[in-house]
Design an enzyme around this catalytic site. Structure first.
Site, PDB file in Angstrom:
ATOM      1  CE  LYS A 165      -0.492  -0.435   5.001  1.00  0.00           C
ATOM      2  NZ  LYS A 165      -1.289  -1.069   6.054  1.00  0.00           N
ATOM      3  NE  ARG A 185      -7.058   0.015  10.771  1.00  0.00           N
ATOM      4  CZ  ARG A 185      -5.860  -0.161  10.219  1.00  0.00           C
ATOM      5  NH1 ARG A 185      -4.982   0.829  10.216  1.00  0.00           N
ATOM      6  NH2 ARG A 185      -5.521  -1.317   9.703  1.00  0.00           N
ATOM      7  CE1 TYR A 230      11.165  31.919   6.992  1.00  0.00           C
ATOM      8  CE2 TYR A 230      11.598  29.585   6.621  1.00  0.00           C
ATOM      9  CZ  TYR A 230      11.305  30.853   6.141  1.00  0.00           C
ATOM     10  OH  TYR A 230      11.150  31.048   4.797  1.00  0.00           O
ATOM     11  CG  MET A 249       8.753  24.174   1.543  1.00  0.00           C
ATOM     12  SD  MET A 249       7.856  25.243   0.418  1.00  0.00           S
ATOM     13  CE  MET A 249       6.651  25.968   1.498  1.00  0.00           C
TER      14      MET A 249
HETATM   15  C1  LIG Z   1      -0.478  -2.012   6.702  1.00  0.00           C
HETATM   16  C2  LIG Z   1      -1.066  -3.330   7.039  1.00  0.00           C
HETATM   17  C3  LIG Z   1      -0.256  -4.463   7.175  1.00  0.00           C
HETATM   18  C4  LIG Z   1       1.259  -4.391   7.161  1.00  0.00           C
HETATM   19  O1  LIG Z   1       1.676  -3.913   8.414  1.00  0.00           O
HETATM   20  P1  LIG Z   1       3.226  -3.740   8.775  1.00  0.00           P
HETATM   21  O2  LIG Z   1       3.199  -3.336  10.195  1.00  0.00           O
HETATM   22  O3  LIG Z   1       3.735  -2.672   7.892  1.00  0.00           O
HETATM   23  O4  LIG Z   1       3.874  -5.055   8.535  1.00  0.00           O
HETATM   24  C5  LIG Z   1      -0.877  -5.685   7.367  1.00  0.00           C
HETATM   25  N1  LIG Z   1      -2.221  -5.779   7.439  1.00  0.00           N
HETATM   26  C6  LIG Z   1      -3.032  -4.710   7.354  1.00  0.00           C
HETATM   27  C7  LIG Z   1      -4.496  -4.878   7.467  1.00  0.00           C
HETATM   28  C8  LIG Z   1      -2.480  -3.438   7.164  1.00  0.00           C
HETATM   29  O5  LIG Z   1      -3.281  -2.373   7.087  1.00  0.00           O
END
Ligand SMILES: *Cc1c(COP(=O)(O)O)cnc(C)c1O
Length: 393
Positions: free
Chosen positions: A40, A139, A261, A309
């Site tokens: 992802k 969640r 800054y 930035m």
């Molecule tokens: C992001 C995610 C993972 C991977 O998690 P890591 O901690 O990066 O290994 C696995 N399962 C779900 C449902 C996730 O959202």
């Protein structure tokens, strides 16, 4: 224009060989469970189109993404027989896109399950899906009550080709956290209600909680990309990312002079200051103002003043001036300064550092085994990729 080594402010190097090693290590650690790869957010910001073919070469046949769009992009980078699971499931009305692109939804709610079932009936086919149940994160996934509703009609799931029952751990990196066992128990109870359906619970850290957490499929992301899976333990993963920023100017300041800054740093003696062309627009977070560390020739130097930035300012008084000419590079992530350490200094987690890495960097993909200049072409040439590998998505 694509940033080049000389035109950009920094070079981000991604070691594909290290990702291979990490995948092998996780697969060994996962024992009999299949080892997926979580891709992802463009493989945690590192470039899914480069990384997925490498993992496919290593034998990975299960890939997870968050969004439908990510799945559509990834489809062209992995073998046709590989499964791509979309964690957020189908957006309303988008169920048919999953069929068109060969993607498997994770169904997280009763409406998603119903919509998928309706599509199965319309097409008169059993269509593959994963069902997620919530075991304590609140969640995503069906609550135990919703599982009751789902199973109240014994035939309800018959037309869905249910590949896995899955859930997700909230605290797996803390091995002694009470929630790990609590979630495991809840998951086992729910799993018993889906007899003979394979199961998946563990993310990277979950794999290291041991055999009971591994079930049939593990889902590592972070550890593949080099982040430490177990809090407070030495990191067994190979470092994947290094980032070098360029010095664009140096100066000597007097006692009482300020930097940056808001004048948040004031010199208590004469100091030598180097300005480096990486800033918060590149994901180098403002939280590192007066806290961050860079490394020059193995020597740590502190950030002084606020992160801007496009720049940070370093106190390089301790460094030999000959190493500080404009154009010289400093390590922002490197062998002596891993992502997890950077994250701690920025008061965040390594995941956020990786996924924030900017697109103004020159990116280099290094793959020790094939050692090719164009890793994408190299990977595509030597693996069985379905269709052409995409350059970017
Ligand atoms: C992001 C995610 C993972 C991977 O998690 P890591 O901690 O990066 O290994 C696995 N399962 C779900 C449902 C996730 O959202």
């Amino acid at each position: 224009m694509k940033p080049t080594k000389t035109s950009s402010g920094a070079t981000l190097s991604i070691d594909l060989g290290a990702i291979r090693q990490n995948y092998r290590l996780l697969r060994r650690q996962a024992g009999k469970a299949a080892c997926a790869a979580v891709m992802k957010a463009d493989a945690y910001g590192l470039g899914a189109s480069h990384i997925a073919p490498i993992l496919a070469q290593e034998g990975c046949r299960h890939f997870f993404v968050a969004h439908l769009d990510e799945g559509i992009g990834l489809r062209r980078c992995v073998p046709a027989e590989a499964d791509i699971f979309v964690l957020h499931g189908p957006p309303p009305e988008a169920e048919r896109d999953f069929i068109e692109h060969g993607l498997i939804p994770v169904l997280n709610s009763l409406p998603q399950v119903r919509a998928w079932r309706t599509l199965c009936q319309q097409l008169d086919r059993r269509l593959p899906a994963v069902i997620q149940v919530d075991t304590g994160m609140s969640r995503m996934g069906l609550s135990p009550d919703e599982v009751d509703i789902l199973l109240s009609d014994a035939n309800y799931l018959h037309c869905i080709d249910l590949r896995y029952l899955m859930s997700h751990l909230a605290c797996a990196e803390s091995q002694s956290h009470f929630m790990n066992e609590a979630q495991l128990r809840r998951f086992q109870v729910l799993r018993a209600r889906f007899p003979s359906i394979p199961a998946s619970l563990a993310n990277s850290s979950g794999i290291f909680l041991g055999r009971p957490y591994q079930f049939d499929l593990v889902r590592p992301g972070a550890a593949l990309y080099g982040l430490a899976p177990v809090a407070g333990e030495p990191n067994p993963m190979h470092p994947v990312v290094s980032l070098q920023g360029r010095i664009i100017q140096t100066r000597t300041i007097k006692i009482g002079d300020y930097v940056g800054y808001g004048l948040t740093y004031r010199a208590d003696s004469a100091r030598h200051i180097a300005t480096v062309s990486v800033g918060y627009a590149d994901g180098w977070m403002r939280a590192m103002s007066n806290r961050g560390i860079a490394v020059i020739g193995g020597v740590s130097v502190p950030f002084v003043g606020s992160v801007s930035m496009d720049t940070i300012t370093l106190d390089v008084t301790a460094i030999d001036r000959t190493k500080l000419v404009p154009g010289a590079m400093v390590d922002l992530i490197g062998p002596n300064h891993p992502v997890d350490t950077v994250a701690a200094l920025a008061r965040t987690i390594g995941y956020e550092i990786l996924t924030s890495l900017g697109n103004r960097f020159h990116r280099e993909y290094v793959d020790a085994p094939c050692n090719c200049d164009d890793p994408l072409a190299g990977a595509a040439a030597s693996s069985s990729i379905a269709g052409e590998a995409v350059a970017h998505w």
